[in-house]
Design an enzyme around this catalytic site. Structure first.
Site, short mmCIF file in Angstrom:
data_model
loop_
_atom_site.label_atom_id
_atom_site.label_comp_id
_atom_site.label_asym_id
_atom_site.label_seq_id
_atom_site.Cartn_x
_atom_site.Cartn_y
_atom_site.Cartn_z
N ARG A 81 -16.35 -1.45 -1.63
CA ARG A 81 -15.48 -0.35 -2.05
C ARG A 81 -16.22 0.99 -2.01
O ARG A 81 -16.02 1.85 -2.87
CB ARG A 81 -14.89 -0.61 -3.43
CG ARG A 81 -13.99 -1.84 -3.43
CD ARG A 81 -13.34 -2.12 -4.78
NE ARG A 81 -12.43 -3.24 -4.63
CZ ARG A 81 -12.80 -4.52 -4.67
NH1 ARG A 81 -14.05 -4.83 -4.88
NH2 ARG A 81 -11.91 -5.49 -4.51
N TYR A 87 0.83 -1.20 0.00
CA TYR A 87 0.00 0.00 0.00
C TYR A 87 0.87 1.26 0.00
O TYR A 87 1.53 1.59 0.99
CB TYR A 87 -0.92 0.02 1.22
CG TYR A 87 -1.87 -1.16 1.32
CD1 TYR A 87 -2.19 -1.93 0.21
CD2 TYR A 87 -2.43 -1.51 2.55
CE1 TYR A 87 -3.06 -3.01 0.31
CE2 TYR A 87 -3.30 -2.58 2.65
CZ TYR A 87 -3.61 -3.33 1.53
OH TYR A 87 -4.47 -4.40 1.65
N HIS A 138 -0.15 -11.94 1.15
CA HIS A 138 -1.12 -11.07 0.49
C HIS A 138 -1.69 -11.73 -0.77
O HIS A 138 -2.91 -11.75 -0.99
CB HIS A 138 -0.43 -9.75 0.14
CG HIS A 138 -1.36 -8.60 -0.04
ND1 HIS A 138 -0.94 -7.29 -0.09
CD2 HIS A 138 -2.71 -8.54 -0.20
CE1 HIS A 138 -1.97 -6.49 -0.25
NE2 HIS A 138 -3.05 -7.22 -0.33
#
Length: 331
Positions: free
Chosen positions: A210, A56, A127
């Site tokens: 989202r 990120y 991940h």
């Protein structure tokens, strides 16, 4: 705040966690000061489950979270991830390669510890998995991090039921992180039942679609030019209009109950079982407070049935990721 235990003997985490990704990547411009306020407010409210990843913002998100934890480490259950190696600007996924090699496990963990400024990571996830690397090899290396005292618990993200089972046989897996929400319920067929059989908690990311399930997004003009969602199939063309109609039904039901659509979506997830922990993401204090309040809601059987009718499993139009990203899921 209410709390839940991850896995069979994992950490005690807030029923609603905080996804930190959007503070540093994908969802428009960063606001460092507001993000820091949001992280501190989360801990003030007892939202102790903080989720980040080395991908990120190409490490920037870990540094941000770490800056807040310098004086509040004992108040947080810290989760981060490895396996997506970013090389493009702002950590764009198009520039990513997947590395789950045993050698990279140790390298990535050491780098995350340094960026976070901590001695140990509470929950360390793979991940994404490279299917060419046996999961037994990857998890074996991750188990070595536990033995070395660098990591307390292991997790996986977006893996298949078979991979989850094979990994758990090498070392106990505490949590599986995957997308789960009212409009994305694919895990219910096989993955969630397998996790439950093994005593593995499910950490639900994108629990409000989202942001779509909030009802606040009514056109693409509501998104920044560099917002990832402009490339999301469910936000595109006819899919957008179809999904907007579904969200309107959820919004109306929330209004009848006297809560926000976001709170209704989170309360629905919390009703799925004590082994499900949503981690809605935000970089704004006001949305954090809205999310946290959902932990206090209990939906009736009638309300749950109405919600099911409004947005049934498989009802959302479009794939949950672009084609290239879909190939990296459930490996």
């Amino acid at each position: 705040m209410k709390y839940r235990i991850l896995g069979k003997s994992g950490p005690r985490v807030s029923a609603v966690g905080l996804g930190c990704m959007g503070m540093s990547a994908y969802y428009g411009e960063r606001d460092q000061d507001e993000s820091i306020r949001t992280l501190n407010r989360a801990l003030d409210l007892g939202v102790n489950f903080l989720d980040t990843a080395d991908a990120y913002g190409v490490g920037a998100n870990e540094e941000l979270v770490g800056s807040v934890l310098q004086n509040r480490r004992d108040e947080a259950v810290l989760a981060t991830k490895f396996g997506i190696r970013m090389s493009g600007p702002n950590g764009t996924s198009g520039s990513a390669t997947i590395d789950s090699s045993p050698e990279y496990v140790v390298q990535a963990c050491n780098a995350s510890l340094a960026r976070l400024g901590v001695d140990v990571i509470d929950l360390y996830y793979l991940h994404r998995r490279n299917p060419n690397v046996p999961i037994e090899d990857t998890v074996g290396a991750m188990a070595g991090l536990v033995e070395a005292g660098k990591v307390r618990h292991l997790g996986l993200s977006e893996v298949s039921a078979d991979t989850l089972r094979a990994a758990h046989a090498v070392h106990p897996i505490t949590a599986l992180q995957t997308e789960y929400s009212l409009w994305e319920r694919g895990v219910e067929a096989e993955i969630l039942p397998t996790a439950r059989e093994l005593g593995i908690s499910l950490v639900a990311y994108s629990p409000v679609g989202r942001g779509f399930l909030s009802g606040a997004i009514t056109s693409m003009d509501d998104l920044d030019e560099d917002d990832y969602r402009r490339n999301d199939p469910r936000f595109a063309g006819d899919n957008f209009a179809a999904n907007l109609a579904l969200v309107e039904q959820v919004r109306k039901l929330a209004e009848q109950i006297g809560v926000t659509a976001v709170q209704l979506a989170l309360a629905w997830l919390l009703s799925r079982g004590d082994d499900v922990v949503p981690i809605p993401g935000t970089k704004r204090v006001k949305y954090l407070e809205e999310n946290a309040a959902a932990a206090e809601l209990t939906l009736t059987a009638e309300q749950l049935a109405s919600l099911e009718a409004a947005l049934p499993a498989g009802g959302a139009a479009g794939d949950r990721y672009p084609e290239a990203a879909l190939k990296r899921l459930n490996t």
